[in-house]
Scaffold this motif. Sequence first.
Motif, PDB file in Angstrom:
ATOM      1  N   ILE A 173      21.841 -30.385   0.757  1.00 30.03           N
ATOM      2  CA  ILE A 173      23.223 -30.597   0.287  1.00 30.03           C
ATOM      3  C   ILE A 173      23.817 -31.903   0.818  1.00 30.03           C
ATOM      4  CG2 ILE A 173      23.722 -28.149  -0.018  1.00 30.03           C
ATOM      5  CD1 ILE A 173      25.341 -28.347   2.624  1.00 30.03           C
ATOM      6  N   LYS A 174      23.128 -32.566   1.726  1.00 27.13           N
ATOM      7  CA  LYS A 174      23.606 -33.855   2.223  1.00 27.13           C
ATOM      8  C   LYS A 174      23.162 -35.024   1.336  1.00 27.13           C
ATOM      9  CE  LYS A 174      23.925 -32.342   7.006  1.00 27.13           C
ATOM     10  NZ  LYS A 174      23.494 -32.546   8.413  1.00 27.13           N
ATOM     11  N   LYS A 182      29.834 -30.138  -7.292  1.00 23.20           N
ATOM     12  CA  LYS A 182      30.304 -29.039  -6.461  1.00 23.20           C
ATOM     13  C   LYS A 182      29.508 -27.754  -6.688  1.00 23.20           C
ATOM     14  CE  LYS A 182      35.066 -30.551  -5.779  1.00 23.20           C
ATOM     15  NZ  LYS A 182      36.493 -30.221  -6.018  1.00 23.20           N
ATOM     16  N   PHE A 183      29.243 -27.453  -7.960  1.00 20.76           N
ATOM     17  CA  PHE A 183      28.535 -26.200  -8.215  1.00 20.76           C
ATOM     18  C   PHE A 183      27.093 -26.270  -7.714  1.00 20.76           C
ATOM     19  CE2 PHE A 183      25.837 -23.356 -10.667  1.00 20.76           C
ATOM     20  CZ  PHE A 183      26.449 -22.148 -10.405  1.00 20.76           C
ATOM     21  N   LEU A 184      26.442 -27.408  -7.902  1.00 28.20           N
ATOM     22  CA  LEU A 184      25.065 -27.560  -7.427  1.00 28.20           C
ATOM     23  C   LEU A 184      25.016 -27.408  -5.917  1.00 28.20           C
ATOM     24  CD1 LEU A 184      22.145 -28.162  -8.201  1.00 28.20           C
ATOM     25  CD2 LEU A 184      22.656 -30.604  -7.964  1.00 28.20           C
ATOM     26  N   SER A 185      25.969 -28.010  -5.236  1.00 29.03           N
ATOM     27  CA  SER A 185      26.048 -27.891  -3.780  1.00 29.03           C
ATOM     28  C   SER A 185      26.291 -26.440  -3.365  1.00 29.03           C
ATOM     29  CB  SER A 185      27.175 -28.789  -3.252  1.00 29.03           C
ATOM     30  OG  SER A 185      27.248 -28.732  -1.862  1.00 29.03           O
ATOM     31  N   LEU A 186      27.170 -25.761  -4.110  1.00 27.26           N
ATOM     32  CA  LEU A 186      27.456 -24.351  -3.828  1.00 27.26           C
ATOM     33  C   LEU A 186      26.222 -23.496  -4.061  1.00 27.26           C
ATOM     34  CD1 LEU A 186      29.792 -22.198  -3.262  1.00 27.26           C
ATOM     35  CD2 LEU A 186      29.731 -21.846  -5.736  1.00 27.26           C
ATOM     36  N   PHE A 187      25.506 -23.766  -5.139  1.00 21.67           N
ATOM     37  CA  PHE A 187      24.319 -22.982  -5.460  1.00 21.67           C
ATOM     38  C   PHE A 187      23.238 -23.144  -4.381  1.00 21.67           C
ATOM     39  CE2 PHE A 187      20.088 -22.819  -7.564  1.00 21.67           C
ATOM     40  CZ  PHE A 187      20.071 -21.447  -7.823  1.00 21.67           C
ATOM     41  N   ILE A 188      23.070 -24.341  -3.876  1.00 23.51           N
ATOM     42  CA  ILE A 188      22.046 -24.585  -2.865  1.00 23.51           C
ATOM     43  C   ILE A 188      22.429 -23.957  -1.528  1.00 23.51           C
ATOM     44  CG2 ILE A 188      20.882 -26.391  -1.509  1.00 23.51           C
ATOM     45  CD1 ILE A 188      21.060 -28.152  -4.031  1.00 23.51           C
ATOM     46  N   LEU A 255      27.352 -16.802  -3.038  1.00 16.39           N
ATOM     47  CA  LEU A 255      27.496 -17.536  -4.298  1.00 16.39           C
ATOM     48  C   LEU A 255      28.529 -16.852  -5.180  1.00 16.39           C
ATOM     49  CD1 LEU A 255      26.511 -19.774  -6.249  1.00 16.39           C
ATOM     50  CD2 LEU A 255      24.773 -18.163  -7.049  1.00 16.39           C
ATOM     51  N   LYS A 256      28.413 -15.547  -5.293  1.00 13.62           N
ATOM     52  CA  LYS A 256      29.351 -14.758  -6.102  1.00 13.62           C
ATOM     53  C   LYS A 256      30.756 -14.808  -5.512  1.00 13.62           C
ATOM     54  CE  LYS A 256      29.633 -10.086  -8.122  1.00 13.62           C
ATOM     55  NZ  LYS A 256      30.867  -9.547  -7.545  1.00 13.62           N
ATOM     56  N   LYS A 257      30.842 -14.741  -4.190  1.00 10.75           N
ATOM     57  CA  LYS A 257      32.134 -14.699  -3.513  1.00 10.75           C
ATOM     58  C   LYS A 257      32.853 -16.053  -3.546  1.00 10.75           C
ATOM     59  CE  LYS A 257      34.183 -13.802   1.007  1.00 10.75           C
ATOM     60  NZ  LYS A 257      33.926 -13.500   2.431  1.00 10.75           N
ATOM     61  N   ASN A 258      32.116 -17.143  -3.319  1.00 13.21           N
ATOM     62  CA  ASN A 258      32.752 -18.453  -3.142  1.00 13.21           C
ATOM     63  C   ASN A 258      32.838 -19.286  -4.426  1.00 13.21           C
ATOM     64  OD1 ASN A 258      33.050 -17.859  -0.447  1.00 13.21           O
ATOM     65  ND2 ASN A 258      31.159 -18.865   0.172  1.00 13.21           N
ATOM     66  N   LEU A 260      34.647 -18.747  -6.989  1.00 13.09           N
ATOM     67  CA  LEU A 260      36.054 -18.841  -7.415  1.00 13.09           C
ATOM     68  C   LEU A 260      36.758 -20.023  -6.759  1.00 13.09           C
ATOM     69  CD1 LEU A 260      37.228 -15.117  -7.467  1.00 13.09           C
ATOM     70  CD2 LEU A 260      36.845 -16.629  -9.417  1.00 13.09           C
ATOM     71  N   SER A 261      36.371 -20.342  -5.531  1.00  6.48           N
ATOM     72  CA  SER A 261      37.040 -21.432  -4.819  1.00  6.48           C
ATOM     73  C   SER A 261      36.816 -22.786  -5.485  1.00  6.48           C
ATOM     74  CB  SER A 261      36.585 -21.479  -3.362  1.00  6.48           C
ATOM     75  OG  SER A 261      35.208 -21.767  -3.290  1.00  6.48           O
ATOM     76  N   ILE A 262      35.600 -23.024  -6.011  1.00  5.20           N
ATOM     77  CA  ILE A 262      35.348 -24.305  -6.683  1.00  5.20           C
ATOM     78  C   ILE A 262      35.827 -24.258  -8.131  1.00  5.20           C
ATOM     79  CG2 ILE A 262      33.369 -24.813  -5.214  1.00  5.20           C
ATOM     80  CD1 ILE A 262      31.660 -24.355  -7.821  1.00  5.20           C
ATOM     81  N   LYS A 263      35.927 -23.059  -8.677  1.00  5.49           N
ATOM     82  CA  LYS A 263      36.397 -22.920 -10.066  1.00  5.49           C
ATOM     83  C   LYS A 263      37.871 -23.292 -10.164  1.00  5.49           C
ATOM     84  CE  LYS A 263      36.408 -19.509 -13.786  1.00  5.49           C
ATOM     85  NZ  LYS A 263      36.218 -18.086 -14.128  1.00  5.49           N
ATOM     86  N   LYS A 264      38.623 -22.992  -9.105  1.00  8.25           N
ATOM     87  CA  LYS A 264      40.062 -23.276  -9.110  1.00  8.25           C
ATOM     88  C   LYS A 264      40.342 -24.769  -8.911  1.00  8.25           C
ATOM     89  CE  LYS A 264      41.353 -18.705  -7.428  1.00  8.25           C
ATOM     90  NZ  LYS A 264      41.851 -17.938  -6.268  1.00  8.25           N
ATOM     91  N   ASN A 265      39.410 -25.453  -8.229  1.00  6.71           N
ATOM     92  CA  ASN A 265      39.634 -26.889  -7.936  1.00  6.71           C
ATOM     93  C   ASN A 265      39.272 -27.799  -9.100  1.00  6.71           C
ATOM     94  OD1 ASN A 265      40.485 -26.173  -5.381  1.00  6.71           O
ATOM     95  ND2 ASN A 265      38.416 -26.307  -4.520  1.00  6.71           N
TER      96      ASN A 265
END
Length: 265
Positions: A173-174, A182-188, A255-258, A260-265
């Motif tokens: 992720i670095k 953002k989503f790719l980083s979240l998925f990894i 992944l399921k929990k977090n 929403l946080s990137i979806k709102k941004n």
Amino acid sequence: MERNQHGPPYIKCINGIKFKKNKLYFFIFIFILLIEGIIHHFYYLISNIFDFLVYQDQKGYNPVIWHENGIIENLQILLILMTIVLFFLFLKKNYFNLNFFYRIILFFYLIGLIYYFLEEISWGQHYFKWQTPLFFSENNKQNETNFHNISNILNQLPRNLLFIWCTISFLVIKIKYVKKHKFLSLFILPSNKLLIISYLIMSVSFPKLFIENLLNLPNLENIVIYDLITFKFIRFSEFQELLFNYYVLIHCYYLKKNYLSIKKN
């Protein structure tokens, strides 16, 4: 009539799991598992030291726990099944909110999870006990209906990829490209809380790998410290898979929990 929003009982069960608390329980379980393995493997020494114990020339791992279809293998299967259900729920809810590239990634990830699960149960043979088809009986090392016991490549390649996925995500992720998406980083790496599992996997894997394959020192067999570091008291491959499967489950939870946080941004 108002529709049940929580779905079937198995979905309610998975949604109701308190993962934070269960993470503590899992690590306690791992600790007990290792202690049991040490006592079982070194019982020949322990029973020789203490007179009140009946001496037994007992070494190796406990077959009830570590053999095929034993406690650990069934626990692995349960963890990966829970992961599939959790990931499917996430995918079903968010699939059309993602671009085509991310849909493809998630779709193949789900296929990979299902394939992994089916391979672990030999596509159902472990439970339905059918006779091994001719192709697999001639080519499979364990006479089972699965592909990973046909060759080292089909076994070690997916295993090594899974090892990489569960250990070095915090480095991936670095990478500049990953950081931009953002989503790719979240998925990894959906949560830094996964790092403790990554560190555990590395801490048990690297010393064993180093001593067995790189040092290649003679006359170390039957030395207590060697047996401890190389985990001779358990089936290490099964223990490693248990950690992999737990990592993947917790990964899907965050992944399921977090998301929403990137979806709102």
